[in-house]
Enzyme design. Structure first.
Site, PDB file in Angstrom:
ATOM      1  N   THR A 153      28.458  47.990  41.751  1.00  0.00           N
ATOM      2  CA  THR A 153      27.954  49.389  41.488  1.00  0.00           C
ATOM      3  C   THR A 153      26.336  48.853  41.164  1.00  0.00           C
ATOM      4  O   THR A 153      26.062  47.814  40.651  1.00  0.00           O
ATOM      5  CB  THR A 153      28.638  49.617  40.119  1.00  0.00           C
ATOM      6  OG1 THR A 153      29.827  50.250  40.669  1.00  0.00           O
ATOM      7  CG2 THR A 153      27.887  50.707  39.316  1.00  0.00           C
ATOM      8  N   ARG A 166      39.776  60.090  41.826  1.00  0.00           N
ATOM      9  CA  ARG A 166      39.748  59.366  40.920  1.00  0.00           C
ATOM     10  C   ARG A 166      38.288  59.180  40.142  1.00  0.00           C
ATOM     11  O   ARG A 166      37.330  59.114  41.185  1.00  0.00           O
ATOM     12  CB  ARG A 166      40.224  57.612  40.883  1.00  0.00           C
ATOM     13  CG  ARG A 166      39.907  56.858  39.855  1.00  0.00           C
ATOM     14  CD  ARG A 166      38.517  56.201  39.778  1.00  0.00           C
ATOM     15  NE  ARG A 166      38.290  55.025  38.835  1.00  0.00           N
ATOM     16  CZ  ARG A 166      37.205  54.315  38.773  1.00  0.00           C
ATOM     17  NH1 ARG A 166      36.178  54.573  39.281  1.00  0.00           N
ATOM     18  NH2 ARG A 166      37.317  53.420  37.873  1.00  0.00           N
ATOM     19  N   GLY A 197      35.230  57.432  37.714  1.00  0.00           N
ATOM     20  CA  GLY A 197      35.120  56.222  36.847  1.00  0.00           C
ATOM     21  C   GLY A 197      33.888  56.582  35.659  1.00  0.00           C
ATOM     22  O   GLY A 197      33.758  57.803  35.493  1.00  0.00           O
ATOM     23  N   THR A 203      28.406  48.531  34.111  1.00  0.00           N
ATOM     24  CA  THR A 203      29.217  48.321  35.438  1.00  0.00           C
ATOM     25  C   THR A 203      30.550  47.593  35.033  1.00  0.00           C
ATOM     26  O   THR A 203      30.496  46.741  33.931  1.00  0.00           O
ATOM     27  CB  THR A 203      28.288  47.526  36.332  1.00  0.00           C
ATOM     28  OG1 THR A 203      29.478  47.184  37.536  1.00  0.00           O
ATOM     29  CG2 THR A 203      27.776  46.226  35.856  1.00  0.00           C
ATOM     30  N   GLY A 204      31.668  47.804  35.607  1.00  0.00           N
ATOM     31  CA  GLY A 204      33.100  47.388  35.260  1.00  0.00           C
ATOM     32  C   GLY A 204      33.950  48.325  35.539  1.00  0.00           C
ATOM     33  O   GLY A 204      33.941  49.380  36.317  1.00  0.00           O
ATOM     34  N   THR A 205      35.218  48.003  34.920  1.00  0.00           N
ATOM     35  CA  THR A 205      36.429  48.915  35.328  1.00  0.00           C
ATOM     36  C   THR A 205      36.205  50.038  34.497  1.00  0.00           C
ATOM     37  O   THR A 205      36.176  50.166  33.211  1.00  0.00           O
ATOM     38  CB  THR A 205      37.622  48.161  34.873  1.00  0.00           C
ATOM     39  OG1 THR A 205      37.455  46.842  35.666  1.00  0.00           O
ATOM     40  CG2 THR A 205      38.847  48.895  35.451  1.00  0.00           C
ATOM     41  N   GLY A 206      35.834  51.179  35.109  1.00  0.00           N
ATOM     42  CA  GLY A 206      35.292  52.327  34.633  1.00  0.00           C
ATOM     43  C   GLY A 206      36.482  53.029  33.552  1.00  0.00           C
ATOM     44  O   GLY A 206      35.886  53.531  32.447  1.00  0.00           O
TER      45      GLY A 206
HETATM   46  N1  ASP Z   1      32.294  51.172  36.776  1.00  0.00           N
HETATM   47  C1  ASP Z   1      32.537  51.519  38.147  1.00  0.00           C
HETATM   48  C2  ASP Z   1      33.874  52.505  38.507  1.00  0.00           C
HETATM   49  O1  ASP Z   1      34.621  52.417  37.463  1.00  0.00           O
HETATM   50  C3  ASP Z   1      32.815  50.494  39.144  1.00  0.00           C
HETATM   51  C4  ASP Z   1      31.708  49.227  38.956  1.00  0.00           C
HETATM   52  O2  ASP Z   1      31.044  49.220  37.952  1.00  0.00           O
HETATM   53  O3  ASP Z   1      31.701  48.483  39.906  1.00  0.00           O
HETATM   54  O4  ASP Z   1      33.548  53.446  39.233  1.00  0.00           O
END
Ligand code: ASP
Length: 310
Positions: free
Chosen positions: A176, A204, A206, A227-230
């Site tokens: 991201t 889905r 995020g 950025t990360g697991t949304g």
């Molecule tokens: N935050 C983004 C999502 O969950 C993914 C990412 O940051 O790589 O869609």
């Protein structure tokens, strides 16, 4: 000239020196540098923070190395569904789009939602219709195809997992994209653009297109892009939480980012990172993963480009 500053990210995750070749590292750093320079040059020319954020993210979206625009990850259906958002800190205007496809630069569409529509968030086919009316650039699906991400998806599909772009062991591609900036007028802006997570299902969405979770800007406090697991960033209302800690608890940008990334998010099991800038041009880059593709430049200081933990 008043202080200016820009920071960008290309995703956080299990990014280890041992899992990336020197060529890949160089290519990633080069793209980050180009995006940073485009954004910084815009600020120097007295363009707004919103414009600088858009221009920097466009560079990252146009590179197949990053999970946004060209090179976005695949959904469970083998398609691309992209999300993006942008916010400015003076009037707290924002524009976000979700579940779009074939749009060359989702960040520009988010900016058009902010500037040309009476709404904040448009999704799916409605957002696509708006993009057509606004004369946005569309690309064939093949434009977004990236062999590495295709293989990554096949693997994820087989084991029926949903995964963050940069968490596979052999992963060497990155994620991201986001940018935050302070312009010469003292205004802040933040933007984020993503293809989401590999093998995502059922429409889905995020954190990236959610104002307050993946993106937030307020001239009183900071501009943040995550950025990360949304799912965790949505539950933690992460970007806004950083701003709240600054506004209501008087924490500095660095303290607030640290508190959210290393305590609050960790408590609920969240992994990832964020970048931030405050009205004085201070920059924070905080992550609780192995690495985060990142870069920043502040007035009269040299540029910083980094990937791994210091
Ligand atoms: N935050 C983004 C999502 O969950 C993914 C990412 O940051 O790589 O869609």
């Amino acid at each position: 000239m008043n202080k200016i500053a820009i920071a960008i990210h290309g995703g956080a995750g299990t990014i280890l020196k041992s899992s990336i070749t020197d060529e890949q590292e160089t290519a990633c750093k080069k793209t980050l540098q180009k995006a940073l320079r485009v954004g910084y040059a815009a600020l120097e020319k007295k363009k707004t923070a919103v414009e600088a954020v858009e221009l920097a993210i466009i560079e990252l979206e146009n590179s197949p190395l990053f999970n946004a625009g060209k090179g976005s990850v695949f959904t469970n259906m083998g398609t691309h569904e992209m999300d993006a958002s942008i916010m400015e800190g003076k009037e707290l205007n924002a524009g976000t789009i979700t579940l779009v496809h074939n749009i060359k630069n989702p960040i520009s569409l988010a900016k058009l939602v902010m500037e040309e529509s009476e709404h904040v968030m448009l999704g799916g086919e409605g957002a696509m219709e708006f993009a057509k009316r606004m004369g946005c650039n569309f690309e064939e699906s093949s434009y977004f195809y990236d062999e590495y991400r295709y293989q990554q998806w096949l693997e994820a599909k087989e084991s029926n997992v949903v995964q963050l772009d940069h968490t596979t062991i052999k992963n060497n591609k990155i994620g991201t994209t986001g940018a935050v900036a302070l312009d010469v007028f003292g205004d802040l802006a933040a933007g984020t653009s993503t293809g989401g997570i590999t093998n995502k299902k059922f429409g889905r969405i995020g954190d990236s297109p959610i104002i307050g979770s993946g993106t937030y800007a307020n001239n009183l406090t900071c501009a943040i892009s995550c950025t990360g697991t949304g799912e965790f960033f949505i539950r933690g209302v992460v970007a806004y939480d950083v701003s709240c800690l600054m506004e209501y608890k008087n924490l500095s940008l660095i303290e607030a980012c640290h508190e959210v990334m290393h305590h609050r998010l960790v408590k609920i099991g969240g992994d990832g990172g964020l970048i931030g800038v405050d009205p004085n041009g201070n920059v924070a880059m905080s992550f609780n993963t192995e690495g985060m593709y990142r870069a920043y430049k502040q007035s009269d200081k040299s540029e910083v480009i980094a990937i791994y933990k210091e």
